[in-house]
Design a protein around this motif. Structure first.
Motif, mmCIF file in Angstrom:
data_model
loop_
_atom_site.group_PDB
_atom_site.id
_atom_site.type_symbol
_atom_site.label_atom_id
_atom_site.label_comp_id
_atom_site.label_asym_id
_atom_site.label_seq_id
_atom_site.Cartn_x
_atom_site.Cartn_y
_atom_site.Cartn_z
ATOM 1 N N GLU A 31 0.843 27.238 52.380
ATOM 2 C CA GLU A 31 1.439 28.586 52.420
ATOM 3 C C GLU A 31 2.888 28.549 52.897
ATOM 4 O OE1 GLU A 31 -1.265 30.554 54.958
ATOM 5 O OE2 GLU A 31 -2.735 31.001 53.377
ATOM 6 N N GLN A 32 3.209 27.556 53.736
ATOM 7 C CA GLN A 32 4.569 27.450 54.251
ATOM 8 C C GLN A 32 5.500 26.657 53.335
ATOM 9 O OE1 GLN A 32 4.656 26.357 58.507
ATOM 10 N NE2 GLN A 32 2.542 27.047 58.584
ATOM 11 N N GLY A 33 4.972 26.161 52.215
ATOM 12 C CA GLY A 33 5.851 25.545 51.230
ATOM 13 C C GLY A 33 5.563 24.117 50.868
ATOM 14 N N ALA A 34 4.595 23.473 51.516
ATOM 15 C CA ALA A 34 4.258 22.099 51.151
ATOM 16 C C ALA A 34 3.634 22.074 49.763
ATOM 17 C CB ALA A 34 3.295 21.500 52.168
ATOM 18 N N SER A 35 3.908 21.017 49.021
ATOM 19 C CA SER A 35 3.375 20.861 47.667
ATOM 20 C C SER A 35 2.272 19.815 47.666
ATOM 21 C CB SER A 35 4.482 20.435 46.704
ATOM 22 O OG SER A 35 3.933 20.008 45.469
ATOM 23 N N LEU A 36 1.034 20.250 47.380
ATOM 24 C CA LEU A 36 -0.071 19.308 47.313
ATOM 25 C C LEU A 36 0.134 18.332 46.151
ATOM 26 C CD1 LEU A 36 -2.800 18.352 48.373
ATOM 27 C CD2 LEU A 36 -3.892 20.079 46.915
ATOM 28 N N GLU A 37 0.704 18.800 45.067
ATOM 29 C CA GLU A 37 0.948 17.937 43.918
ATOM 30 C C GLU A 37 1.877 16.771 44.292
ATOM 31 O OE1 GLU A 37 2.644 18.171 39.313
ATOM 32 O OE2 GLU A 37 2.587 19.960 40.577
ATOM 33 N N GLY A 64 6.176 26.547 68.544
ATOM 34 C CA GLY A 64 6.764 27.545 67.655
ATOM 35 C C GLY A 64 7.932 27.035 66.845
ATOM 36 N N LEU A 65 7.892 25.766 66.456
ATOM 37 C CA LEU A 65 9.002 25.184 65.701
ATOM 38 C C LEU A 65 8.942 25.602 64.234
ATOM 39 C CD1 LEU A 65 8.945 21.537 67.094
ATOM 40 C CD2 LEU A 65 10.349 23.451 67.861
ATOM 41 N N ARG A 66 10.100 25.662 63.619
ATOM 42 C CA ARG A 66 10.179 25.904 62.175
ATOM 43 C C ARG A 66 10.347 24.548 61.499
ATOM 44 N NH1 ARG A 66 11.429 29.753 58.362
ATOM 45 N NH2 ARG A 66 12.634 29.030 56.573
ATOM 46 N N LEU A 67 9.400 24.182 60.672
ATOM 47 C CA LEU A 67 9.399 22.859 60.061
ATOM 48 C C LEU A 67 9.930 22.914 58.638
ATOM 49 C CD1 LEU A 67 5.900 21.616 61.287
ATOM 50 C CD2 LEU A 67 8.129 21.280 62.363
ATOM 51 N N GLU A 68 10.771 21.951 58.312
ATOM 52 C CA GLU A 68 11.313 21.862 56.956
ATOM 53 C C GLU A 68 10.239 21.359 55.992
ATOM 54 O OE1 GLU A 68 14.272 22.907 56.134
ATOM 55 O OE2 GLU A 68 14.773 23.436 58.207
ATOM 56 N N LYS A 69 10.466 21.612 54.711
ATOM 57 C CA LYS A 69 9.473 21.263 53.695
ATOM 58 C C LYS A 69 9.079 19.789 53.720
ATOM 59 C CE LYS A 69 8.439 21.573 48.760
ATOM 60 N NZ LYS A 69 8.865 22.062 47.436
ATOM 61 N N PRO A 70 10.015 18.835 53.833
ATOM 62 C CA PRO A 70 9.592 17.426 53.872
ATOM 63 C C PRO A 70 8.656 17.122 55.040
ATOM 64 C CG PRO A 70 11.935 17.570 53.419
ATOM 65 C CD PRO A 70 11.489 18.955 53.791
ATOM 66 N N VAL A 71 8.890 17.741 56.195
ATOM 67 C CA VAL A 71 8.021 17.514 57.354
ATOM 68 C C VAL A 71 6.643 18.115 57.098
ATOM 69 C CG1 VAL A 71 7.715 17.938 59.815
ATOM 70 C CG2 VAL A 71 9.999 17.449 58.904
ATOM 71 N N LEU A 72 6.600 19.306 56.509
ATOM 72 C CA LEU A 72 5.320 19.923 56.160
ATOM 73 C C LEU A 72 4.527 19.017 55.219
ATOM 74 C CD1 LEU A 72 6.555 23.574 55.459
ATOM 75 C CD2 LEU A 72 5.276 22.807 57.470
#
Length: 275
Positions: free
Chosen positions: A124-130, A86-94
């Protein structure tokens, strides 16, 4: 890492740490792939996270997160982090996790339904495929790699079995790149051998068509057999696999040709040299 996190990756230490009670081994199928770190990893609390179809480290691990049906180790890390801990992952990790999935699945070509669901969750959690796709773009090929590809093509021994073309070659470096180049030339299966001191490294790559129609699994049918025959370790996936064995380049080359030809004969095919 540089493009996603904005940090320069640090150097990897080849020497075992002086003080550590645990080793976490990721995306590695055999002790031989760890090199000088193998003895250290096998004598401390060992945690293995992997998705290869066979793994010699799992049975020796204190904790094993192992799923041969996963298309990327990033899937297993994501499941543990998000759905178990149940960790909250930051955008760079995502985005690093998404990059692992994109890379291991060859830009989703080898994905299954679960892989795509996880990729969608990461987006959906904020990762950018681009950003991920841009980070994974191959840099311009340097002259040594281009030379290795040309040498690999010049030294190639090729056979035909039915409608399939199989190529064997040897180079000093850039084995995976050479294998990809020869697949692009038209081969269905490529085996590349290189010599590393007292050992030889073997890399195999295959098209999906030969894997599916012949029931070929490079890791199980070729690399594991090669390592049993010559000593060492080998394994991998159906279309991409490798081995490190303790024998001369010439011995490894002749043995891997024998193993591949025997596999083809077991499927009712008669391999013939291409001249």
């Amino acid at each position: 890492v540089r493009d996603i996190m904005g940090k320069e990756p640090g150097d990897v230490e080849d020497e075992p740490p002086e003080e550590s009670a645990m080793a976490v081994v990721v995306d590695t199928a055999s002790p031989e792939q760890l090199g000088e770190l193998a003895n250290f990893a096998l004598n401390v609390l060992l945690v293995v996270i992997d998705h290869h179809s066979s793994n010699k480290l799992v049975e020796r691990a204190k904790v094993a997160i192992y799923d041969p049906h996963a298309r990327a180790v990033s899937e297993l890390v994501y499941l543990m982090a998000m759905h178990v801990l149940g960790l909250r992952l930051e955008k760079p990790v995502l985005e690093l996790l998404l990059a692992g999935i994109v890379y291991d699945t060859r830009h989703f070509i080898l994905s299954n339904a679960r892989t795509l669901r996880m990729a969608a969750e990461l987006l959906e959690q904020g990762a950018s495929l681009e950003r991920v796709l841009k980070a994974l773009q191959s840099p311009p090929m340097e002259p040594p790699e281009r030379i290795a590809r040309i040498k690999g093509a010049k030294r190639m021994h090729s056979i035909r079995a039915g409608d399939y073309i199989i190529a064997f070659t040897h180079v000093g470096a850039y084995e995976s790149s050479v294998a990809r180049a020869i697949l692009d030339l038209g081969a269905d299966l490529v085996i590349v051998v290189s010599e590393r001191g007292s050992e030889a490294r073997v890399v195999g790559r295959a098209r999906k068509s030969i894997v599916e129609k012949l029931g070929l699994h490079l890791g199980r049918d070729i690399m594991e057999q090669l390592s049993r025959s010559l000593g060492g370790g080998g394994g991998g996936h159906a279309q991409a696999a490798g081995a490190s064995v303790r024998a001369s380049l010439e011995r490894v080359f002749s043995e891997v040709v024998r193993i591949v030809e025997n596999f083809l004969r077991s499927r009712g095919l008669q391999p013939q040299p291409i001249t």
